[in-house]
Design a protein around this motif. Structure first.
Motif, PDB file in Angstrom:
ATOM      1  N   THR A  67       0.825  -1.205   0.000  1.00  0.00           N
ATOM      2  CA  THR A  67       0.000   0.000   0.000  1.00  0.00           C
ATOM      3  C   THR A  67       0.858   1.254   0.000  1.00  0.00           C
ATOM      4  OG1 THR A  67      -0.160  -0.085   2.410  1.00  0.00           O
ATOM      5  CG2 THR A  67      -1.949  -1.116   1.148  1.00  0.00           C
ATOM      6  N   ASP A  68       2.146   1.072  -0.165  1.00  0.00           N
ATOM      7  CA  ASP A  68       3.057   2.213  -0.098  1.00  0.00           C
ATOM      8  C   ASP A  68       3.979   2.283  -1.313  1.00  0.00           C
ATOM      9  OD1 ASP A  68       4.529  -0.077   0.390  1.00  0.00           O
ATOM     10  OD2 ASP A  68       5.720   0.803   1.992  1.00  0.00           O
ATOM     11  N   ALA A  69       3.520   1.761  -2.450  1.00  0.00           N
ATOM     12  CA  ALA A  69       4.419   1.654  -3.595  1.00  0.00           C
ATOM     13  C   ALA A  69       3.700   1.916  -4.908  1.00  0.00           C
ATOM     14  CB  ALA A  69       5.047   0.258  -3.627  1.00  0.00           C
ATOM     15  N   SER A  70       4.465   2.428  -5.855  1.00  0.00           N
ATOM     16  CA  SER A  70       3.962   2.540  -7.217  1.00  0.00           C
ATOM     17  C   SER A  70       4.126   1.187  -7.885  1.00  0.00           C
ATOM     18  CB  SER A  70       4.763   3.582  -7.995  1.00  0.00           C
ATOM     19  OG  SER A  70       6.094   3.111  -8.204  1.00  0.00           O
ATOM     20  N   LEU A  71       3.533   1.024  -9.050  1.00  0.00           N
ATOM     21  CA  LEU A  71       3.694  -0.227  -9.779  1.00  0.00           C
ATOM     22  C   LEU A  71       5.175  -0.474 -10.088  1.00  0.00           C
ATOM     23  CD1 LEU A  71       1.840  -2.493 -11.415  1.00  0.00           C
ATOM     24  CD2 LEU A  71       3.186  -1.478 -13.230  1.00  0.00           C
TER      25      LEU A  71
ATOM     26  N   GLY B 233       4.244  -7.027   2.330  1.00  0.00           N
ATOM     27  CA  GLY B 233       2.896  -6.500   2.241  1.00  0.00           C
ATOM     28  C   GLY B 233       1.914  -7.311   3.069  1.00  0.00           C
ATOM     29  N   ALA B 234       0.658  -6.948   2.942  1.00  0.00           N
ATOM     30  CA  ALA B 234      -0.413  -7.682   3.614  1.00  0.00           C
ATOM     31  C   ALA B 234      -0.758  -8.909   2.779  1.00  0.00           C
ATOM     32  CB  ALA B 234      -1.637  -6.798   3.762  1.00  0.00           C
ATOM     33  N   VAL B 235      -0.781 -10.068   3.424  1.00  0.00           N
ATOM     34  CA  VAL B 235      -1.087 -11.314   2.712  1.00  0.00           C
ATOM     35  C   VAL B 235      -2.574 -11.552   2.690  1.00  0.00           C
ATOM     36  CG1 VAL B 235      -0.693 -13.800   2.705  1.00  0.00           C
ATOM     37  CG2 VAL B 235       1.121 -12.267   3.377  1.00  0.00           C
TER      38      VAL B 235
END
Length: 132
Positions: A9-13, A130-132
């Motif tokens: 949730t803290d990244a660009s593609l 990340g969130a799994v």
């Protein structure tokens, strides 16, 4: 389920893509192909969609073992990894579970390779944080 995912949730593609490639590399996988689905849909159909990439990941020693056990296993290779933007700043990385091969190819040698590949891909997925 045929795969497993994590979400950043803290990244660009582009950031998520680079992190995913590095995580794969740390587990002995290289990226043989990089399909830009967003671009293909725009070019071929004129359809707009969020960024979506399919990486064809390969671990050469594991691929070699699998090909020795079952020459036609190439129909199921490489291991696909999806990097897709759900929303700005929210990127999902999905990893194909190599165990799907086991259900299609009834050979103990393939089970062994799938077990090893799954362990490596799950570690790569988990290392992305990340969130799994």
């Amino acid at each position: 389920m045929y795969g497993f995912t994590t979400t950043l949730t803290d990244a660009s593609l582009d950031q998520a893509l680079a992190r995913t490639i590095e995580a794969l590399k740390a587990e002995g996988f290289g990226v043989l192909s990089d399909i830009d689905v967003q671009r293909a849909m725009k070019d071929k159909l004129g359809v707009e969609m969020r960024p979506y990439r399919i990486l064809g990941a390969c671990n050469p020693p594991l691929a070699h073992q699998a090909l020795q056990a079952e020459p036609d296993i190439g129909l199921l290779l490489p291991c696909n990894v999806v990097v897709r933007e759900e929303a700005p700043g929210r990127v999902v990385m999905g990893f194909l579970d190599p165990q799907t091969m086991v259900g299609l190819v009834d050979k103990p040698e393939i089970k062994s390779v799938a077990d090893q590949a799954e362990q490596r891909l799950r570690r790569a997925c988990g290392s992305l944080g990340g969130a799994v």
